[in-house]
Design a protein around this motif. Sequence first.
Motif, mmCIF file in Angstrom:
data_model
loop_
_atom_site.group_PDB
_atom_site.id
_atom_site.type_symbol
_atom_site.label_atom_id
_atom_site.label_comp_id
_atom_site.label_asym_id
_atom_site.label_seq_id
_atom_site.Cartn_x
_atom_site.Cartn_y
_atom_site.Cartn_z
ATOM 1 N N TYR A 82 0.653 -1.465 -0.111
ATOM 2 C CA TYR A 82 -0.348 -0.118 -0.605
ATOM 3 C C TYR A 82 1.036 1.108 -0.298
ATOM 4 C CZ TYR A 82 -3.735 -3.301 1.492
ATOM 5 O OH TYR A 82 -4.572 -4.237 0.856
ATOM 6 N N VAL A 83 0.698 2.366 -0.803
ATOM 7 C CA VAL A 83 1.520 3.463 -1.293
ATOM 8 C C VAL A 83 0.402 4.591 -0.126
ATOM 9 C CG1 VAL A 83 -0.229 4.701 -2.508
ATOM 10 C CG2 VAL A 83 2.582 5.358 -2.922
ATOM 11 N N HIS A 84 1.517 4.973 0.986
ATOM 12 C CA HIS A 84 1.095 6.990 1.335
ATOM 13 C C HIS A 84 1.292 7.327 -0.121
ATOM 14 C CE1 HIS A 84 3.369 4.624 4.907
ATOM 15 N NE2 HIS A 84 2.263 4.516 5.244
ATOM 16 N N ASN A 85 -0.261 8.358 0.102
ATOM 17 C CA ASN A 85 -1.053 8.591 -0.361
ATOM 18 C C ASN A 85 -0.837 10.269 -0.236
ATOM 19 O OD1 ASN A 85 -2.959 7.467 0.191
ATOM 20 N ND2 ASN A 85 -3.889 8.128 -1.436
ATOM 21 N N HIS A 86 -1.333 9.881 1.254
ATOM 22 C CA HIS A 86 -1.251 11.116 1.704
ATOM 23 C C HIS A 86 -0.436 11.816 3.342
ATOM 24 C CE1 HIS A 86 -3.753 14.969 3.420
ATOM 25 N NE2 HIS A 86 -3.015 14.308 5.061
ATOM 26 N N THR A 109 8.868 17.336 10.802
ATOM 27 C CA THR A 109 7.935 16.797 11.002
ATOM 28 C C THR A 109 6.741 15.611 9.821
ATOM 29 O OG1 THR A 109 8.026 16.862 12.910
ATOM 30 C CG2 THR A 109 6.492 14.575 12.566
ATOM 31 N N VAL A 110 7.118 15.106 9.019
ATOM 32 C CA VAL A 110 5.833 14.365 7.978
ATOM 33 C C VAL A 110 5.311 12.492 8.706
ATOM 34 C CG1 VAL A 110 6.369 12.972 5.806
ATOM 35 C CG2 VAL A 110 6.969 14.885 6.281
ATOM 36 N N GLU A 111 3.848 12.736 8.606
ATOM 37 C CA GLU A 111 2.957 11.853 9.217
ATOM 38 C C GLU A 111 2.185 11.162 7.815
ATOM 39 O OE1 GLU A 111 0.077 10.304 12.423
ATOM 40 O OE2 GLU A 111 0.105 12.112 12.467
ATOM 41 N N PRO A 112 2.612 10.396 7.571
ATOM 42 C CA PRO A 112 2.257 9.461 6.232
ATOM 43 C C PRO A 112 0.987 8.691 6.522
ATOM 44 C CG PRO A 112 3.869 8.087 6.876
ATOM 45 C CD PRO A 112 3.802 8.859 8.207
ATOM 46 N N PHE A 113 0.158 8.299 5.708
ATOM 47 C CA PHE A 113 -0.749 7.960 5.586
ATOM 48 C C PHE A 113 -1.397 7.094 4.034
ATOM 49 C CE2 PHE A 113 -1.811 10.965 9.188
ATOM 50 C CZ PHE A 113 -1.761 10.256 10.171
ATOM 51 N N SER A 114 -2.113 6.549 4.538
ATOM 52 C CA SER A 114 -2.590 5.502 3.201
ATOM 53 C C SER A 114 -3.690 5.929 3.058
ATOM 54 C CB SER A 114 -2.283 4.070 2.619
ATOM 55 O OG SER A 114 -2.596 3.970 1.494
ATOM 56 N N LEU A 181 -3.950 0.670 -2.800
ATOM 57 C CA LEU A 181 -3.281 -0.262 -2.914
ATOM 58 C C LEU A 181 -1.836 0.676 -3.528
ATOM 59 C CD1 LEU A 181 -5.048 -2.916 -4.077
ATOM 60 C CD2 LEU A 181 -3.789 -3.352 -2.521
ATOM 61 N N ALA A 182 -0.577 -0.152 -3.960
ATOM 62 C CA ALA A 182 0.005 0.576 -4.846
ATOM 63 C C ALA A 182 -0.194 0.034 -6.313
ATOM 64 C CB ALA A 182 1.253 0.354 -4.363
ATOM 65 N N SER A 183 -1.053 0.596 -6.894
ATOM 66 C CA SER A 183 -1.275 0.253 -8.261
ATOM 67 C C SER A 183 -2.359 0.910 -8.618
ATOM 68 C CB SER A 183 -2.038 -0.759 -8.274
ATOM 69 O OG SER A 183 -2.999 -1.690 -7.482
ATOM 70 N N GLY A 184 -2.514 1.207 -9.923
ATOM 71 C CA GLY A 184 -3.732 1.851 -10.926
ATOM 72 C C GLY A 184 -3.719 3.620 -10.419
ATOM 73 N N LYS A 185 -4.697 4.712 -10.792
ATOM 74 C CA LYS A 185 -4.256 5.433 -10.337
ATOM 75 C C LYS A 185 -4.764 6.250 -9.277
ATOM 76 C CE LYS A 185 -6.268 7.111 -15.258
ATOM 77 N NZ LYS A 185 -7.403 7.820 -16.262
ATOM 78 N N VAL A 186 -3.958 6.656 -8.724
ATOM 79 C CA VAL A 186 -4.007 7.578 -6.771
ATOM 80 C C VAL A 186 -3.913 8.828 -6.877
ATOM 81 C CG1 VAL A 186 -2.727 6.994 -4.507
ATOM 82 C CG2 VAL A 186 -2.624 5.527 -6.936
#
Length: 248
Positions: A82-86, A109-114, A181-186
């Motif tokens: 899964y990709v961190h897209n936020h 500080t960076v806090e990543p979310f998916s 998910l780390a695939s398709g359009k994000v």
Amino acid sequence: YRLRMKQDMYCEQVCITNLGRGEQKGVSPNKVVRAIRKNYHNNWIVDNLSAASKVEDDTTITTRYWQGFPVGFVASDTQKAYVHNHVNLEIMYHPVETETDKYRVVRLTVEPFSIKHEFEPSEDDDDSVEEDEDGDGSGAEAAEKPFKVADIINPIPSCNGKNSVHTNYDMVYARGREPQLASGKVLFTYDVIWTENSDLHWASRWDIYLSMDDAIPAKVHWLSIANSLVIVFVLSAMIAAILVRNLR
């Protein structure tokens, strides 16, 4: 990513990117999936200050001053990437004592979310944000307009445009929400949180990095070391053979 000094931002949109095909047996994964499984990290800098990584779960919040933040994660149950897209960009600053209306960044500080954003692409483009430089004021007004590339169908509270509340763990992992998910359009989004910290001096802003907890261990490249040693031995043997032959 657009940052404006002392101006908080809520679920700002960056872009829509096609990460490639999904994970399937017998099919080579896309580049992002391979990067996630190899524990690749993003290394971001604001005002020459490296980003710390903030990790949150049900019980604890951990901040590690390591090498950036991970591109994504592999779920323990599904074993899918899964990709961190936020990301939440939490920036501390303090005013410059000798100048008015001047500020310095002292911590990042960076806090990543998916977050699985369901969206419809918008027809807006970057020109609407950067337009007008003739000094009539409309350009500044356009700069205040949020950059928009999509209409989010299932927005979390920070993305609905109504509530001035930043993205947090409870929103992302609420019932019915899924990671991306780390695939398709994000769709990639971000929050910016500014906090004044007058106690943290400019000269001390790097001190925390000197006591890193080494969360990511440095890997020793044994193959490279072995190759170098072999080359040294071979060259040494060649030189020794030449010297012995010439000295006889």
